[in-house]
Scaffold this active site. Structure first.
Site: not given
Length: 486
Positions: A119, A264
């Protein structure tokens, strides 16, 4: 900002699924004070039918334990290494040789992906990795080619769902975020050219956490939410809508067929009023049922490749995003299931606990009955204990949120005591604490005063610098300081 726009613009740093071909995956994080031994975790993965695992680093013990397991592995490269690999092909080649080639050839680890960064384009990073992520991705790919592994091991870059947004609050308005649009297109083209997937992390829980007006039912998969109508398509849950916003963003820019991995997705069980086992079970089981038939989403029919977040709770994670950060696991710190969940992978249709887990002695550190609540050392001692242990189960709407003042203090003391392997000096808060062999957990409710598992130092020493031992010294120093203040 409307609630659906918020869904697509998650700016917090947070970081189940079944694929009819590749099987179900799980994220294995290791930011724990007392991690389970890697061999135990691999057995846990296999016993529960996980066929894929995603790691956040290249921990040697974890990778070695995965050898000959048959489990597909995604190896992570932390963000703090991106600059090194962006500026040095040699560094990338050395990393690949040590952490990929060796484990494949020597330990027979089934490595299929390298996740370059995690991220990295979150707005909370203030652009820290904007100039290093893509060059690092290119250099790792070059290193894989040189090692002769590029057809077997693919690069990817797990991104938060905030890298795309919708101009219309509907999936068809999706495109990549304006400030990183050109960079995203360059990365997407690179992934496409190298036969690599786009990896995205999607979190309905965070949308609910950030916006009290978010429609709760839209986070789940029961079909009870008022749908978003987009052309001839109806969206009854946030996952499908968010996922297809990405599909539209890819399609608009000429990459409509790029494979997508959900890196995720999950729901925490504590640390917030909406982070509880009931919601977590509802979400996780709903997601499994939603994708297990291979139906996919309106814009992308077919099996969904996804990794559950996460496998095991991590009590040493940063709680800057929220106290829930330490409670994402479907298993507790000791590998015991936290709620009923049928992954469709076991004969019992239930989660299987970790085997042969070794615990510390059954004793706890609590507040002395004779200690006074108005003792000036109480606040200092509790603050210190919680700062170095884990008190995220205390507070409004949490598992132990209904304890009285003495219960809160005892919980903090015990958390610190267990974190420090029940060392004597870790239960010597001046005139306040004592060790007991009687379980202080409340008779009713789900609040438990834990007993820590035996410390494993193999990987923990490298990650945390002999965590159990250094915290023991810290405890002794702090207690000395407390006594000198009396």
């Amino acid at each position: 900002m409307g609630w659906f726009s918020l869904v697509l613009g998650v700016f917090l740093m947070v970081s189940l699924g079944m694929q009819s071909v590749g099987g179900i995956g799980a994220n294995w994080g290791t930011q724990a004070s007392h991690p389970l031994p890697p061999d135990t975790v691999v057995t846990l993965l296999r016993d529960n039918g996980f066929q894929k695992v995603k790691l956040f680093d290249a921990d040697y013990d974890s990778l070695k334990a995965l050898g000959k397991s048959g489990i597909e592995v995604m190896v992570g490269i932390p963000n703090d290494l991106l600059a090194t690999f962006a500026t040095s092909v040699k560094a990338a080649e050395k990393w690949v040789a040590k952490n990929i080639s060796t484990h494949i050839s020597t330990n027979n680890v089934n490595i299929r992906y390298v996740a370059v960064g995690n991220e990295p384009f979150l707005t909370t990073y203030n652009g820290s990795f904007l100039t290093t992520t893509f060059p690092a991705l290119q250099n790792i790919q070059s290193a894989l080619i040189k090692a002769g592994l590029s057809s077997q091991v693919k690069v990817t870059c797990p991104l938060n769902a905030d890298v795309y947004e919708s101009s219309t609050s509907a999936p068809s308005g999706g495109d990549f975020r304006a400030d990183i649009h050109d960079l995203m297109i360059a990365i997407v083209k690179f992934l496409s050219d190298n036969g690599a997937p786009f990896t995205v992390n999607i979190y309905p829980f965070i949308s609910l956490y950030m916006d009290s007006n978010f429609p709760v039912e839209f986070a789940f998969f029961d079909g009870n939410a008022a749908p978003i109508t987009d052309g001839g398509m109806n969206y009854y849950n946030m996952f499908d809508a968010n996922h297809d916003t990405l599909v539209w963003a890819l399609q608009k820019n000429g990459f409509g067929n790029l494979p997508i991995i959900v890196g995720e997705i999950g729901w925490p069980t504590d640390g917030d009023i909406n982070a509880n086992p009931t919601y977590a079970q509802r979400f996780s089981q709903g997601f499994m049922s939603h994708i297990s038939g291979g139906k996919g989403t309106p814009m992308r029919p077919g099996p969904i490749d996804a990794y559950m977040f996460s496998l095991i709770d991590e009590d040493a994670k940063s709680i800057q995003p929220g106290n829930f950060e330490r409670h994402w696991g479907i298993f507790a710190y000791d590998g015991s299931p936290k709620y009923p969940l049928n992954l469709g992978t076991t004969n019992s249709n239930a989660l299987v606990s970790a085997k042969n887990v070794q615990y510390l002695e059954k004793k706890w550190c609590v507040m002395k009955p004779s200690a006074k609540l108005d003792d000036p050392q109480v606040a200092l001692s509790v603050s210190y204990a919680c700062s170095l242990a884990d008190c995220t189960e205390l507070g409004y709407g949490t598992t132990c949120g209904n304890l009285d003042a003495r219960g809160n203090i005892s919980y903090a003391f015990n958390s610190y005591y267990q974190r420090n392997n029940q060392q004597d000096e870790a239960c010597k808060f001046p005139n306040l604490s004592m060790v007991t062999k009687t379980d202080p957990s409340p008779q009713s409710g789900n609040c438990k005063f834990g007993i820590m598992i035996q410390p494993y130092y193999g990987g923990a020493e490298r990650r945390f610098g002999r965590i159990g031992r250094t915290w023991g010294l810290a405890a002794a120093s702090a207690i000395f300081m407390l006594w000198t203040m009396l």
